[in-house]
Scaffold this motif. Structure first.
Motif, mmCIF file in Angstrom:
data_model
loop_
_atom_site.group_PDB
_atom_site.id
_atom_site.type_symbol
_atom_site.label_atom_id
_atom_site.label_comp_id
_atom_site.label_asym_id
_atom_site.label_seq_id
_atom_site.Cartn_x
_atom_site.Cartn_y
_atom_site.Cartn_z
ATOM 1 N N ASP A 1 0.870 -1.170 0.000
ATOM 2 C CA ASP A 1 0.000 0.000 0.000
ATOM 3 C C ASP A 1 0.908 1.220 0.000
ATOM 4 O O ASP A 1 2.060 1.123 -0.441
ATOM 5 N N GLU A 2 0.443 2.359 0.497
ATOM 6 C CA GLU A 2 1.266 3.569 0.456
ATOM 7 C C GLU A 2 2.255 3.647 1.612
ATOM 8 O O GLU A 2 2.932 4.658 1.770
ATOM 9 N N GLN A 3 2.348 2.584 2.404
ATOM 10 C CA GLN A 3 3.296 2.596 3.510
ATOM 11 C C GLN A 3 4.092 1.301 3.625
ATOM 12 O O GLN A 3 5.284 1.335 3.907
ATOM 13 N N GLU B 1 2.765 1.198 -10.117
ATOM 14 C CA GLU B 1 2.082 1.396 -8.838
ATOM 15 C C GLU B 1 3.054 1.339 -7.661
ATOM 16 O O GLU B 1 2.907 2.087 -6.689
ATOM 17 N N ASP C 1 4.970 4.643 -7.595
ATOM 18 C CA ASP C 1 4.106 5.711 -7.085
ATOM 19 C C ASP C 1 3.945 5.608 -5.568
ATOM 20 O O ASP C 1 4.009 6.618 -4.852
ATOM 21 N N ALA C 2 3.728 4.388 -5.070
ATOM 22 C CA ALA C 2 3.563 4.196 -3.625
ATOM 23 C C ALA C 2 4.850 4.538 -2.884
ATOM 24 O O ALA C 2 4.826 5.164 -1.811
ATOM 25 N N TYR C 3 5.980 4.136 -3.458
ATOM 26 C CA TYR C 3 7.281 4.432 -2.844
ATOM 27 C C TYR C 3 7.507 5.938 -2.754
ATOM 28 O O TYR C 3 7.921 6.461 -1.710
ATOM 29 N N THR D 1 5.262 8.304 -2.723
ATOM 30 C CA THR D 1 4.338 8.871 -1.735
ATOM 31 C C THR D 1 4.887 8.703 -0.325
ATOM 32 O O THR D 1 4.849 9.629 0.493
ATOM 33 N N ARG D 2 5.420 7.521 -0.043
ATOM 34 C CA ARG D 2 5.976 7.274 1.292
ATOM 35 C C ARG D 2 7.231 8.107 1.526
ATOM 36 O O ARG D 2 7.447 8.620 2.633
ATOM 37 N N GLU E 1 4.472 15.847 3.119
ATOM 38 C CA GLU E 1 3.171 15.423 2.603
ATOM 39 C C GLU E 1 2.063 16.432 2.857
ATOM 40 O O GLU E 1 1.040 16.427 2.169
#
Length: 443
Positions: free
Chosen positions: A28-30, A84, A87-89, A91-92, A100
Motif C-alpha cells: 500500500d502507500e506505507q 504502482e 508511485d507508492a514508494y 508517496t511514502r 506530505e
C-alpha cells in the motif's frame, strides 16, 4: 491492496545464501510484503527502500540495511506493478521527508546532478515535486532529498547545457531533460520564490513598521525565512531592530524565559529567525505528544499581537550560553527558544567542531553552527519530535516511525540529534531554571 504473483530473489545483507522462487507481493502507500511459496514471508516500510529501479521486466529493491530484493517474471502485470510500486514508494518518501502536508504546485520528470562539497556527486533520472515552500527530488536509483526554497540563493538557466542551475549554501543542483517544460519549471520556481520573498518582506514590515522600503529590503536580505542571523547584524540596518524584535516577537508569557536566556548569553550574540506559517500548516488545535501538554509544541502558532493582515510567522531565538570561566569564552552549548505561545520547551544543543562553534574561535564558526541548526530544523519543518525523541521511541512507535526513516535518510538530522543535549519544559519558571542548570552542568 492487490496481490502480484511472480518470482523473486532475496539477498541478505550479511552475505548468506540468497533465497529465491515463486512469490506473491502486496503493498500500500506505507508497507510492502513478500510471501514466498516456500519459506517465511517478510514485510517492511516502503521508506526502508533506497530505490525502486525498474528495467528490463525486473524490479530491484535495495534496502537501507544492505539487503536486496529482485522481482522478475511477473508477466503481463509487470507494467502495473512497476508503476504502482514506484508511485507508492514516492508517496511514502514524501511522508518521510515530512513534505506530505505541503501544497504542491507542479510535478516534472527530469535528470538531476547534485554537487555538495565533500560528498560524491549524485545524478540520474528523477521526479521533481515543486511545493510552495520546498523542492523535492525523487531519483529513480538513489535516495530522495529536498531543498527549502528559502535556502536557494540563485536560479539561472544555462543555454549551452540547456539546464536549470540552482545554488544554495550547501551545494549546487542542476536539472535538465525537462524538454518543453523547462521554461514552465523555471517560471513556476521563480514565482514560488518571489511569493515567498514577498511574504517574508511583509512579515518583516509588520514586525518592524519603522523601517523604510530600503531598510526592509536590507533586513530581508539578512533575515531570510527559515534562517537565523545575529541581532547585531540586524541592528546594522536600524539600531531599533534588536529591541523591536524582542518586544514584538516574544509572547508575554515567554518573556521571563527569554530574559533569563539573554542574561546567560551575556555579551554574546543572540540570533533570531522566523518561519512563515502557511494555511496547510495551521492546525485546528495543537496536538498533544505523549499525553502531555508540555509536549504540544510540534505545531507552532503565530507571533503575538501581529498585524492581522500580515503573514503569520513562528519566531525563534538562539542563545550561545557562556560558561563561568574568567575568560568569558562562548560555550559550545546553544539554546533554541520559540518565542510564541506555542513554545513549550527550550532546546539545547552542544555544537561540535564540524557543525560550527568551538570555544574561543571566531564568530563566523558560531554563525555556521547556528545556520546548520536552522537548516535542519527547517528541513524538519520545525517539528521537534525528530530531534528530542530517543532512537527507541522513533523506531518502536508506529506514529513516529517516519521520523526514524527521516533520520536515516538525512545525515544532518542524525548529526543534530547527536548534538541535542536536552530540553527544559516551561512548566514553571523555577522548575525550568532547575532543568536549565542541570543541562548546562552536563559535560
Amino acid at each position: 491492496m492487490p496481490a502480484y504473483k511472480g518470482k523473486f530473489q532475496y539477498t541478505p545483507a550479511d552475505g548468506s545464501k540468497p533465497q529465491d522462487g515463486a512469490c506473491s507481493v502486496q503493498f500500500d502507500e506505507q508497507q510492502f510484503s513478500l510471501s514466498p511459496d516456500q519459506g517465511p514471508a517478510t514485510a517492511f516500510d516502503l521508506g526502508d527502500l533506497n530505490a525502486v529501479a525498474a528495467a528490463d521486466y525486473q524490479i530491484a529493491l535495495p534496502l537501507y540495511n544492505g539487503s536486496r530484493i529482485q522481482l522478475q517474471q511477473f508477466g503481463k502485470s509487470y507494467d502495473d506493478l512497476a508503476r504502482e510500486l514506484l508511485d507508492a514508494y514516492r508517496t511514502r518518501v514524501l511522508q518521510c521527508l515530512l513534505l506530505e502536508d505541503l501544497q504542491e504546485i507542479a510535478l516534472y520528470n527530469a535528470s538531476f546532478t547534485l554537487n555538495v562539497p565533500g560528498e560524491p556527486q549524485r545524478s540520474g533520472a528523477a521526479e521533481i515535486r515543486l511545493f510552495k515552500s520546498n523542492l523535492a527530488v525523487l531519483p529513480n536509483l538513489s535516495q530522495a532529498f529536498q531543498w527549502r526554497l528559502a535556502d536557494i540563493n540563485s536560479v539561472r538557466f544555462d543555454p549551452g547545457a540547456y539546464e536549470v542551475v540552482l545554488e544554495s549554501d550547501v551545494g549546487e543542483l542542476k536539472l535538465c531533460k525537462l524538454a518543453r517544460r523547462t521554461e514552465d519549471f523555471t517560471s513556476h520556481l521563480r514565482d514560488a520564490m518571489d511569493a515567498l520573498a514577498q511574504e517574508s518582506a511583509q512579515a518583516l514590515h509588520a514586525l518592524f513598521p519603522f523601517l523604510d522600503a530600503d531598510q526592509v529590503r536590507s533586513a530581508n536580505g539578512l533575515l531570510r525565512e527559515g534562517r537565523s542571523v545575529s541581532l547585531a547584524r540586524l541592528n546594522s540596518v536600524h539600531p531599533r531592530i534588536a529591541n523591536a524584535i524582542t518586544e514584538n516577537a516574544v509572547d508575554a508569557g515567554m518573556k521571563p524565559y527569554f530574559d533569563d536566556l539573554a542574561a546567560r548569553a551575556g555579551k554574546g550574540e543572540i540570533y533570531a529567525g522566523f518561519k512563515l506559517i502557511r494555511n496547510e500548516e495551521k492546525p485546528a488545535t495543537a496536538p498533544l505528544e505523549n499525553g502531555g501538554a508540555e509536549d504540544a509544541d510540534d505545531e507552532p502558532a503565530g507571533a503575538p499581537d501581529a498585524d492581522t493582515d500580515a503573514p503569520q510567522a513562528l519566531y525563534w531565538f538562539f542563545f550561545p550560553i557562556h560558561d563561568a570561566s574568567p575568560s568569558g569564552k562562548t560555550s559550545q552549548l546553544v539554546a533554541w527558544e520559540a518565542s510564541s505561545a506555542s513554545g513549550r520547551a527550550t532546546y539545547f544543543f552542544r555544537l561540535t567542531s564540524g557543525s560550527g562553534a568551538v570555544p574561543g574561535e571566531s564568530t563566523s564558526l558560531l554563525d555556521s553552527g547556528i545556520a546548520r541548526l536552522s537548516r535542519v530544523l527547517g528541513m524538519l519543518n520545525f517539528r521537534r519530535r525528530p530531534i528530542y525523541l530517543s532512537d527507541e521511541q522513533l523506531e518502536s512507535n508506529p506514529t513516529f516511525h517516519r521520523y526514524a526513516i527521516a533520520a536515516r535518510r538525512l545525515p544532518e538530522v542524525r548529526e543534530v540529534r547527536a548534538e541535542f543535549v536536552g530540553r527544559a519544559l516551561h512548566s514553571s519558571l523555577d522548575a525550568w531554571k532547575t532543568q536549565v542548570e542541570n543541562i548546562i552542568a552536563k559535560p
